[in-house]
Design an enzyme around this catalytic site. Structure first.
Site, PDB file in Angstrom:
ATOM      1  CG  HIS A 120      -1.913  -1.110   1.231  1.00  0.00           C
ATOM      2  ND1 HIS A 120      -3.051  -1.094   0.462  1.00  0.00           N
ATOM      3  CD2 HIS A 120      -1.928  -2.298   1.901  1.00  0.00           C
ATOM      4  CE1 HIS A 120      -3.746  -2.210   0.668  1.00  0.00           C
ATOM      5  NE2 HIS A 120      -3.077  -2.960   1.531  1.00  0.00           N
ATOM      6  CB  CYS A 142      -3.422  -0.924  -4.342  1.00  0.00           C
ATOM      7  SG  CYS A 142      -2.704   0.442  -3.381  1.00  0.00           S
ATOM      8  CB  SER A 371      21.877   1.300 -37.734  1.00  0.00           C
ATOM      9  OG  SER A 371      21.131   2.428 -38.155  1.00  0.00           O
ATOM     10  N   GLY A 375      27.353   0.581 -34.923  1.00  0.00           N
ATOM     11  CA  GLY A 375      27.137  -0.426 -35.942  1.00  0.00           C
ATOM     12  C   GLY A 375      25.690  -0.873 -35.982  1.00  0.00           C
ATOM     13  CE  LYS A 390      23.878  -1.554 -29.263  1.00  0.00           C
ATOM     14  NZ  LYS A 390      23.685  -0.487 -28.263  1.00  0.00           N
ATOM     15  CG  ASP A 481      25.044   9.685 -26.169  1.00  0.00           C
ATOM     16  OD1 ASP A 481      24.497  10.795 -26.288  1.00  0.00           O
ATOM     17  OD2 ASP A 481      25.211   8.914 -27.130  1.00  0.00           O
TER      18      ASP A 481
END
Length: 620
Positions: A120, A142, A371, A375, A390, A481
């Site tokens: 809760h 909840c 991409s 790469g 990747k 980044d």
């Protein structure tokens, strides 16, 4: 064996004896958390504290913050809850940092218990739960309870014995190499670059220092350096009795880009940094060699130590710490400290092939799904599981940098970070194998769903990102980044942070953002643009722009301005305008992220709390 004390401090406990709340229900208690129990006592002037309660940690089923829209009738306004056996204990902390610290520590100690699945979010008051209006006190919660995601998975360090005798060593000064937030009442906070008096350095791991206010406490010894600049034998990169020739032989044998050591020069009291590089020579071909840089010292003023004249430091450990993150005039960044016994320090040991290496015969590659600057990203299958692969473009980063990045990413594990399963170095190009996020990158997803995003979903997306970034922040890891382009969306619209830290290893002339700029100016904090100074607070700035992207449904920030115009606007104090879909409370958080001074910006933990409060407390 006696239990180890983790935290202690004064907070307010809400009594559970009365049905209706009143000021008399709130009592000040002294809490002590150790590895076995949570105890609380009444302090009595001139008498021994009286123990008023003790909860075995093994009986705790839930620890979480409480988000209340009701006035809190006591002086401490930051509540959290502990559900144990069939009882709820409400505790009120004096500030949010204290509350966060206690909740994190309690979650860490109880994460393997028999826990609830839901909790809760608000108080049990006047015979009902204020969050879901259920009238049964033991009714199921909840809101989904996560015992790990809100707490750092990094274990709390062993606290030193607070009763040990402090040895007076005179006015020896130390300088903080980085910030440090106390984990217990006996710790002292550190602020990077601030000076402190060293009181006791007899223990190798924890030192006692004093700040300028006269407060004393323990700090990790690796976070400070003596101002004399000459006491650094405890650092793994220092090799005292080694000649220039021996250093070259050892570093050439290791052959790792950026492998380095600090050694004594022939001249007494002078030190040299020796570093291995494969940087191309004048003919453009790789030229493996060892470069030697003498650490110079200006006598007339401070800071005094430098390798490159422009970058001056008060201590040699400060100098090394800086150049481990920035080449700044050197031929390469100081990546890998080498010990005299040979090999790397334990922190950067080679990848274990059994644990990390993916057998290329087990990896099947499919269609392209994206991409980026590193790469192509392909959908694949590994061990009967769909994955994202990747591919690292050749010449994008060196083999050693690739493995270093994989080592870092494998150590970081959190439900709001895209999980790295392993690496495949036995095929060309090398690749990283990640969990597959069905809905792709967040920026594209926002544009695709434009006009169909609910306020609740947008808030949850931002909350997901703060949760992952708070974990990186607690792990002292900088993303560098952050943006919607570097977050991914799962099949059930959960957002996870990706590509954390990878830009550190991309060759300068190769790194271009998705907007084809030298670096992503439109997401970058002023100190990054001006000085290339990255920190968790520069990540916070970027997160403010990410929030703007979410509430703008994927629009490009400053879309009609060039990078140069953006820099001019920032210098003039201008900021992105409030998106049409952003509530005022959300835009206030964006503006908080865009404070000029990094120290004025919030932490990700604070942002998580504020966003979570908006999600669980405000009417939809």
């Amino acid at each position: 064996m006696f239990p180890r004390v983790i935290l202690k401090g004064t907070m307010i406990k809400k009594s559970q004896q009365k049905k209706r709340t009143s000021p008399s229900n709130y009592k000040e208690r002294f809490f002590v958390l150790d590895t076995q129990d949570l105890k609380y006592s009444e302090r009595r002037p001139g008498k021994k504290p009286m123990l008023k309660g003790c909860i075995e940690l093994s009986r705790i089923k839930c620890v979480e913050m409480v988000c209340s829209d009701s006035p809190i009738p006591c002086s401490y306004k930051y509540p959290f809850q502990i559900f144990h056996d069939s009882h709820y204990l409400y505790i009120f902390a004096p500030d949010n940092d204290t509350r966060q610290r206690w909740v994190r520590a309690l979650k860490e100690e109880t994460k393997n218990n028999n826990l609830v699945t839901k909790y809760h979010t608000n108080f049990w008051m006047d015979g009902k739960w204020r969050c879901c209006q259920q009238t049964e006190k033991l009714a199921a919660g909840c809101h989904i309870y996560d015992p790990v995601c809100y707490a750092s998975k990094k274990p709390l360090p062993q606290l030193p014995d607070p009763e040990r005798e402090v040895q007076e060593l005179g006015q020896r000064m130390v300088i903080a190499l980085q910030d440090h937030k106390p984990l217990g009442d006996d710790d002292l906070p550190l602020q990077k670059d601030q000076e402190y008096v060293l009181i006791n350095s007899s223990r190798p791991d924890w030192w006692i220092i004093e700040d300028d206010q006269g407060n004393t406490g323990f700090v990790p010894s690796i976070y400070v350096a003596e101002k004399s600049g000459k006491n650094f034998e405890r650092f793994v990169w220092y090799n005292k009795n080694i000649t220039r020739g021996e250093a070259e032989e050892l570093l050439m044998k290791e052959g790792k880009e950026g492998a380095f050591m600090v050694r004594d020069s022939r001249q007494a009291g002078v030190y040299t940094v020796s570093v291995f590089t494969k940087a191309p020579g004048s003919n453009g071909e790789k030229n493996p060699r060892v470069k030697h840089y003498q650490i110079r010292q200006r006598e007339e003023k401070e800071p005094a130590f430098y390798l490159a004249e422009k970058y001056l430091f008060s201590t040699i450990p400060e100098l090394i710490h800086y150049h481990q993150h920035n080449a700044a005039g050197l031929i390469t960044r100081l990546r890998h400290p080498i010990s005299q016994g040979g090999g790397f320090s334990q922190d950067i040991a080679d990848l274990s092939k059994e644990e990390w290496e993916v057998d290329p015969d087990e990896l099947t590659l499919g269609q392209e799904i994206g991409s980026g600057q590193f790469g192509l990203v392909l959908e694949g299958r590994w061990r009967e599981m769909k994955v994202a692969v990747k591919m690292i473009r050749e010449q994008c980063m060196s083999d050693e940098e690739f493995k270093e990045e994989a080592r870092i990413m494998m150590r970081l594990s959190h439900c709001k970070l895209v999980q790295l399963y392993g690496v495949c170095t036995q095929r060309s190009p090398m690749c990283l194998v990640f969990e597959l996020m069905k809905n792709g990158c967040l920026s594209n997803y926002l544009r695709t769903k434009k006009g169909h995003l609910s306020q609740d979903l947008m808030l949850r997306m931002c909350l997901d990102v703060t949760e992952g970034m708070a974990y990186l922040e607690s792990s002292n890891f900088i993303h560098r980044d952050l943006g919607a382009r570097n977050c991914l969306v799962s099949e059930n619209n959960e957002v996870k942070v990706s590509d954390f830290g990878m830009t550190r290893f991309v060759l300068d002339d190769q790194y271009t953002s998705s907007q084809c700029s030298k670096f992503p100016v439109k997401w970058s904090a002023p100190e990054v643009i001006r000085y290339s100074k990255y920190s968790s607070k520069s990540d916070v700035w970027s997160f403010g722009v990410l929030m703007w992207e979410v509430y703008s449904e994927g629009r490009l920030p400053y879309e009609n301005r060039s990078n140069g115009e953006v820099v001019e606007s920032l210098n003039a104090g201008l900021r992105l305008l409030k998106p049409r879909l952003a509530p005022d409370a959300v835009y206030l958080l964006m503006e908080w992220c865009w404070k000029e001074r990094p120290d004025d910006r919030p932490s990700f933990a604070a942002l998580f709390y504020e966003l979570n409060s908006l999600l669980t407390c405000e009417p939809k």
